[in-house]
Design a protein around this motif. Structure first.
Motif, PDB file in Angstrom:
ATOM      1  N   GLN A   1     -10.916  -4.869  12.786  1.00  0.00           N
ATOM      2  CA  GLN A   1      -9.513  -5.202  13.501  1.00  0.00           C
ATOM      3  C   GLN A   1      -9.137  -6.208  12.214  1.00  0.00           C
ATOM      4  OE1 GLN A   1     -10.075  -7.023  17.062  1.00  0.00           O
ATOM      5  NE2 GLN A   1      -9.637  -4.919  18.163  1.00  0.00           N
ATOM      6  N   ALA A   2      -8.321  -5.710  11.464  1.00  0.00           N
ATOM      7  CA  ALA A   2      -7.655  -6.394  10.098  1.00  0.00           C
ATOM      8  C   ALA A   2      -6.294  -5.951   9.979  1.00  0.00           C
ATOM      9  CB  ALA A   2      -8.552  -6.522   8.806  1.00  0.00           C
ATOM     10  N   PRO A   3      -5.549  -6.867   9.190  1.00  0.00           N
ATOM     11  CA  PRO A   3      -4.335  -6.417   8.697  1.00  0.00           C
ATOM     12  C   PRO A   3      -4.378  -5.147   7.738  1.00  0.00           C
ATOM     13  CG  PRO A   3      -4.361  -8.593   8.762  1.00  0.00           C
ATOM     14  CD  PRO A   3      -5.873  -8.302   8.842  1.00  0.00           C
ATOM     15  N   SER A   4      -3.212  -4.733   7.435  1.00  0.00           N
ATOM     16  CA  SER A   4      -3.167  -3.817   6.282  1.00  0.00           C
ATOM     17  C   SER A   4      -3.457  -4.250   5.051  1.00  0.00           C
ATOM     18  CB  SER A   4      -1.887  -2.961   6.194  1.00  0.00           C
ATOM     19  OG  SER A   4      -0.770  -3.770   5.861  1.00  0.00           O
ATOM     20  N   VAL A   5      -3.740  -3.415   3.990  1.00  0.00           N
ATOM     21  CA  VAL A   5      -3.756  -3.941   2.597  1.00  0.00           C
ATOM     22  C   VAL A   5      -2.466  -4.704   2.237  1.00  0.00           C
ATOM     23  CG1 VAL A   5      -4.185  -3.327   0.080  1.00  0.00           C
ATOM     24  CG2 VAL A   5      -5.736  -2.557   1.911  1.00  0.00           C
ATOM     25  N   ASP A   6      -1.339  -3.817   2.531  1.00  0.00           N
ATOM     26  CA  ASP A   6      -0.011  -4.421   2.072  1.00  0.00           C
ATOM     27  C   ASP A   6       0.367  -5.886   2.629  1.00  0.00           C
ATOM     28  OD1 ASP A   6       0.275  -2.323   0.389  1.00  0.00           O
ATOM     29  OD2 ASP A   6       1.619  -1.218   1.942  1.00  0.00           O
ATOM     30  N   GLU A   7       0.017  -6.025   3.982  1.00  0.00           N
ATOM     31  CA  GLU A   7       0.137  -7.385   4.579  1.00  0.00           C
ATOM     32  C   GLU A   7      -0.869  -8.441   3.787  1.00  0.00           C
ATOM     33  OE1 GLU A   7       1.018  -6.409   9.145  1.00  0.00           O
ATOM     34  OE2 GLU A   7      -0.723  -5.514   8.343  1.00  0.00           O
TER      35      GLU A   7
ATOM     36  N   PRO B   1      -1.183  -8.111  -9.466  1.00  0.00           N
ATOM     37  CA  PRO B   1      -1.202  -7.598  -8.066  1.00  0.00           C
ATOM     38  C   PRO B   1      -1.767  -5.975  -7.987  1.00  0.00           C
ATOM     39  CG  PRO B   1       1.045  -8.376  -8.868  1.00  0.00           C
ATOM     40  CD  PRO B   1       0.018  -8.715 -10.099  1.00  0.00           C
ATOM     41  N   VAL B   2      -1.689  -5.506  -9.095  1.00  0.00           N
ATOM     42  CA  VAL B   2      -2.065  -3.826  -9.138  1.00  0.00           C
ATOM     43  C   VAL B   2      -3.522  -4.086  -8.836  1.00  0.00           C
ATOM     44  CG1 VAL B   2      -2.618  -1.855 -10.395  1.00  0.00           C
ATOM     45  CG2 VAL B   2      -0.170  -3.183 -10.420  1.00  0.00           C
ATOM     46  N   ARG B   3      -4.169  -4.894  -9.638  1.00  0.00           N
ATOM     47  CA  ARG B   3      -5.767  -5.044  -9.627  1.00  0.00           C
ATOM     48  C   ARG B   3      -6.290  -5.513  -8.207  1.00  0.00           C
ATOM     49  NH1 ARG B   3      -8.373  -8.465 -13.928  1.00  0.00           N
ATOM     50  NH2 ARG B   3      -7.440 -10.209 -12.918  1.00  0.00           N
ATOM     51  N   LEU B   4      -5.432  -6.544  -7.554  1.00  0.00           N
ATOM     52  CA  LEU B   4      -5.973  -7.202  -6.290  1.00  0.00           C
ATOM     53  C   LEU B   4      -5.607  -6.185  -5.363  1.00  0.00           C
ATOM     54  CD1 LEU B   4      -5.930  -9.545  -4.666  1.00  0.00           C
ATOM     55  CD2 LEU B   4      -3.603  -9.834  -4.417  1.00  0.00           C
ATOM     56  N   ARG B   5      -4.722  -5.338  -5.309  1.00  0.00           N
ATOM     57  CA  ARG B   5      -4.447  -4.266  -4.248  1.00  0.00           C
ATOM     58  C   ARG B   5      -5.700  -3.428  -4.377  1.00  0.00           C
ATOM     59  NH1 ARG B   5      -2.626  -0.098  -1.764  1.00  0.00           N
ATOM     60  NH2 ARG B   5      -1.166  -0.178  -0.182  1.00  0.00           N
ATOM     61  N   SER B   6      -6.178  -2.976  -5.511  1.00  0.00           N
ATOM     62  CA  SER B   6      -7.014  -2.044  -5.668  1.00  0.00           C
ATOM     63  C   SER B   6      -8.512  -2.427  -5.116  1.00  0.00           C
ATOM     64  CB  SER B   6      -7.307  -1.790  -7.289  1.00  0.00           C
ATOM     65  OG  SER B   6      -8.324  -0.910  -7.326  1.00  0.00           O
ATOM     66  N   ARG B   7      -8.609  -3.862  -5.568  1.00  0.00           N
ATOM     67  CA  ARG B   7      -9.958  -4.403  -4.964  1.00  0.00           C
ATOM     68  C   ARG B   7      -9.754  -4.683  -3.324  1.00  0.00           C
ATOM     69  NH1 ARG B   7     -12.088  -8.521 -10.072  1.00  0.00           N
ATOM     70  NH2 ARG B   7     -12.359  -6.526 -11.330  1.00  0.00           N
ATOM     71  N   LEU B   8      -8.830  -5.005  -2.816  1.00  0.00           N
ATOM     72  CA  LEU B   8      -8.575  -5.064  -1.557  1.00  0.00           C
ATOM     73  C   LEU B   8      -8.894  -3.995  -0.607  1.00  0.00           C
ATOM     74  CD1 LEU B   8      -5.446  -7.470  -1.144  1.00  0.00           C
ATOM     75  CD2 LEU B   8      -7.884  -8.184  -0.899  1.00  0.00           C
ATOM     76  N   ALA B   9      -8.240  -2.837  -1.377  1.00  0.00           N
ATOM     77  CA  ALA B   9      -8.609  -1.487  -0.782  1.00  0.00           C
ATOM     78  C   ALA B   9     -10.004  -1.019  -0.607  1.00  0.00           C
ATOM     79  CB  ALA B   9      -7.811  -0.569  -1.424  1.00  0.00           C
ATOM     80  N   ALA B  10     -10.624  -1.518  -1.859  1.00  0.00           N
ATOM     81  CA  ALA B  10     -12.107  -1.314  -1.890  1.00  0.00           C
ATOM     82  C   ALA B  10     -12.795  -1.905  -0.821  1.00  0.00           C
ATOM     83  CB  ALA B  10     -12.537  -1.480  -3.512  1.00  0.00           C
ATOM     84  N   VAL B  11     -12.754  -3.212  -0.792  1.00  0.00           N
ATOM     85  CA  VAL B  11     -13.267  -4.186   0.396  1.00  0.00           C
ATOM     86  C   VAL B  11     -13.181  -3.368   1.667  1.00  0.00           C
ATOM     87  CG1 VAL B  11     -13.442  -6.202   1.666  1.00  0.00           C
ATOM     88  CG2 VAL B  11     -13.055  -6.182  -0.988  1.00  0.00           C
ATOM     89  N   ARG B  12     -11.612  -3.103   2.202  1.00  0.00           N
ATOM     90  CA  ARG B  12     -11.452  -2.665   3.213  1.00  0.00           C
ATOM     91  C   ARG B  12     -12.490  -1.167   3.505  1.00  0.00           C
ATOM     92  NH1 ARG B  12      -6.218   0.664   3.392  1.00  0.00           N
ATOM     93  NH2 ARG B  12      -7.531   1.881   1.818  1.00  0.00           N
ATOM     94  N   ASP B  13     -12.597  -0.421   2.534  1.00  0.00           N
ATOM     95  CA  ASP B  13     -12.884   0.963   2.680  1.00  0.00           C
ATOM     96  C   ASP B  13     -14.555   0.734   2.798  1.00  0.00           C
ATOM     97  OD1 ASP B  13     -10.632   2.045   2.377  1.00  0.00           O
ATOM     98  OD2 ASP B  13     -10.602   2.737   0.539  1.00  0.00           O
ATOM     99  N   ARG B  14     -15.119  -0.009   1.894  1.00  0.00           N
ATOM    100  CA  ARG B  14     -16.475   0.054   1.903  1.00  0.00           C
ATOM    101  C   ARG B  14     -17.111  -0.675   3.224  1.00  0.00           C
ATOM    102  NH1 ARG B  14     -16.506  -1.783  -4.349  1.00  0.00           N
ATOM    103  NH2 ARG B  14     -16.956  -0.088  -5.208  1.00  0.00           N
ATOM    104  N   LEU B  15     -16.417  -1.964   3.479  1.00  0.00           N
ATOM    105  CA  LEU B  15     -16.955  -2.319   4.798  1.00  0.00           C
ATOM    106  C   LEU B  15     -16.688  -1.872   6.144  1.00  0.00           C
ATOM    107  CD1 LEU B  15     -15.996  -6.285   4.175  1.00  0.00           C
ATOM    108  CD2 LEU B  15     -18.155  -5.115   3.934  1.00  0.00           C
ATOM    109  N   THR B  16     -15.755  -1.022   6.051  1.00  0.00           N
ATOM    110  CA  THR B  16     -15.474  -0.144   7.276  1.00  0.00           C
ATOM    111  C   THR B  16     -16.506   1.213   7.409  1.00  0.00           C
ATOM    112  OG1 THR B  16     -12.929  -0.430   7.121  1.00  0.00           O
ATOM    113  CG2 THR B  16     -13.753   1.695   8.096  1.00  0.00           C
ATOM    114  N   ALA B  17     -16.866   1.791   6.179  1.00  0.00           N
ATOM    115  CA  ALA B  17     -17.852   2.744   6.055  1.00  0.00           C
ATOM    116  C   ALA B  17     -19.059   1.984   6.298  1.00  0.00           C
ATOM    117  CB  ALA B  17     -18.144   2.859   4.764  1.00  0.00           C
ATOM    118  N   SER B  18     -19.329   0.726   6.202  1.00  0.00           N
ATOM    119  CA  SER B  18     -20.717   0.251   6.511  1.00  0.00           C
ATOM    120  C   SER B  18     -20.733  -0.397   7.854  1.00  0.00           C
ATOM    121  CB  SER B  18     -20.918  -1.362   5.394  1.00  0.00           C
ATOM    122  OG  SER B  18     -21.999  -2.021   5.996  1.00  0.00           O
ATOM    123  N   VAL B  19     -19.606  -0.991   8.528  1.00  0.00           N
ATOM    124  CA  VAL B  19     -19.776  -1.329   9.770  1.00  0.00           C
ATOM    125  C   VAL B  19     -19.076  -0.836  10.789  1.00  0.00           C
ATOM    126  CG1 VAL B  19     -19.282  -3.676  11.074  1.00  0.00           C
ATOM    127  CG2 VAL B  19     -19.780  -3.842   8.452  1.00  0.00           C
TER     128      VAL B  19
END
Length: 412
Positions: free
Chosen positions: A181-187, A159-177
């Motif tokens: 519109q997507a749920p939170s990392v926790d959800e 779970p710790v690694r998963l959450r870190s990688r999900l946050a990285a996806v969110r941040d990188r794609l948001t910076a790029s695009v």
């Protein structure tokens, strides 16, 4: 024991689901192995009692009680998988997840991949590539750009690694695009935790035992004319749609290479379709393929022997053919076969990786017209002769009676 690899020799939608279901019904099958694509696959199976399901990540042998294995070449979307499982339960399949195994190294598609995919496609305007809008290509692209950090199925076990990688996806794609519109990392992490508890995650050695346990059917997604390297770029999928992935997984185990075509050639979305005929759009009903918000319209055309020969050549040849929609020529007298183009004798096979060359080919095909459309007396025999392989299986349209015709035409 000989396994079977099912590959679409067109633009997808040729009837792979119907064929896989038939193969699983006629003889014992240990498992259906998916070896490319992801949630954008749409393999329709209609049972005699009218139950219909569009298989995306579950194998099309599920109605026959055949288990599904998702290999490392599949992009796994847990949210779409849950929705698909719910529909299967509604249709009477008990606990679909109990017959599913997934390789830990498979990439995970997330809501941010999907949102970024849709944002990029919207920005292309009239120049859309024809994406399904489910984020499969975006997931593959992210995996290539960040191979050591891209979320994979096995990450749901940590779970710790998963959450870190999900946050990285969110941040990188948001910076790029931009804002997505997507749920939170926790959800998302909570949904993926439920996915973890529902499925069986295995390592790469699992498939070897599965192959030794009985005959397996390898079910491909999309079609060879959409292949990431040999399709009409950029109107392609981020996936190898030939036999290559399946043969890598087989590791030398014997398998029949079965190519699937319709009696007419269809294309869902943008890109060249040389034999497209608007009159056929009106003459041939298509209850399971319609205009989509991302792909665009569904186009029908005469059987394109030139393009299908190219697909067979790209694949290194096929051992046999399955021809679907054999009832259509009887109902549509204007339907024919195109064996040649107006100004192109043969579609040349390019070099893997030369996307500029494939884009030039796309431009050429966009300006090419069909020539010499004719109507054969025996469609199965003619298609087999044109593609140089025996037709060993044929079906009618998916909404018709479950007619399976074996050994329709010998090898030419």
């Amino acid at each position: 024991m000989r396994h079977t690899i099912v590959v679409d020799l067109g633009y997808g939608d040729a009837g792979k689901g119907r064929v896989v279901d038939a193969l699983c019904a006629e003889s014992p099958v240990a498992a259906v192995v998916r070896f490319n694509g992801g949630a954008q696959a749409a393999h329709n199976v209609v049972l005699p009692d009218g139950r219909h399901h569009t298989f995306a990540q579950f194998g099309a042998g599920t109605f026959r009680g055949v288990r599904t294995h998702l290999s490392r070449f599949v992009v796994v979307d847990p949210l779409a998988l849950a929705a698909e499982a719910a529909h299967l339960v509604f249709l009477g399949v008990r606990d679909p997840f109990s017959s599913l195994t997934i390789e830990a190294d498979a990439l995970l598609a997330t809501p941010w991949h999907r949102a970024a995919n849709q944002a990029r496609e919207r920005r292309r305007g009239a120049g859309r590539h024809g994406s399904c809008g489910l984020g499969v290509g975006e997931t593959v692209a992210y995996g290539l750009a960040h191979p050591s950090e891209a979320p994979r199925v096995g990450d749901v076990l940590d779970p710790v690694r998963l959450r870190s990688r999900l946050a990285a996806v969110r941040d990188r794609l948001t910076a790029s695009v931009g804002p997505l519109q997507a749920p939170s990392v926790d959800e998302v992490a909570a949904v993926f935790a439920a996915f973890r508890d529902a499925v069986r995650i295995v390592d790469g050695s699992f498939l070897g035992g599965l192959l030794r346990s009985g005959r397996c059917v390898f079910e491909g997604a999309q079609g060879v004319l959409l292949d990431e390297w040999f399709g009409w770029h950029p109107h392609t999928t981020w996936s190898t749609t030939t036999f290559a992935n399946a043969e890598t997984l087989l590791a030398g185990a014997p398998a029949e290479r079965l190519g699937v075509v319709r009696t007419y050639t269809t294309r869902h979305g943008a890109g060249p379709h040389v034999t497209a005929d608007p009159a056929l759009d009106r003459a041939v009903p298509e209850p399971h393929n319609d205009t989509g918000p991302w792909q665009g319209g569904f186009r029908r055309g005469h059987f394109d022997a030139v393009a299908h020969r190219y697909a067979a050549e790209v694949c290194g040849g096929v051992d046999a053919l399955a021809v679907t929609h054999l009832d259509t020529p009887e109902r549509v007298p204007t339907l024919g076969i195109c064996a040649e183009y107006s100004d192109l004798d043969r579609i040349p096979v390019g070099v893997r990786g030369d996307l500029a060359g494939q884009e030039r080919l796309t431009t050429t095909l966009a300006a090419t017209t069909a020539r010499g459309v004719y109507r054969p007396s025996d469609w199965a025999a003619e298609i087999g002769a044109l593609l140089g392989a025996p037709v060993v299986l044929g079906t009618d349209a998916p909404t018709g009676p479950p007619v399976i015709r074996r050994t329709l035409a010998a090898a030419p």
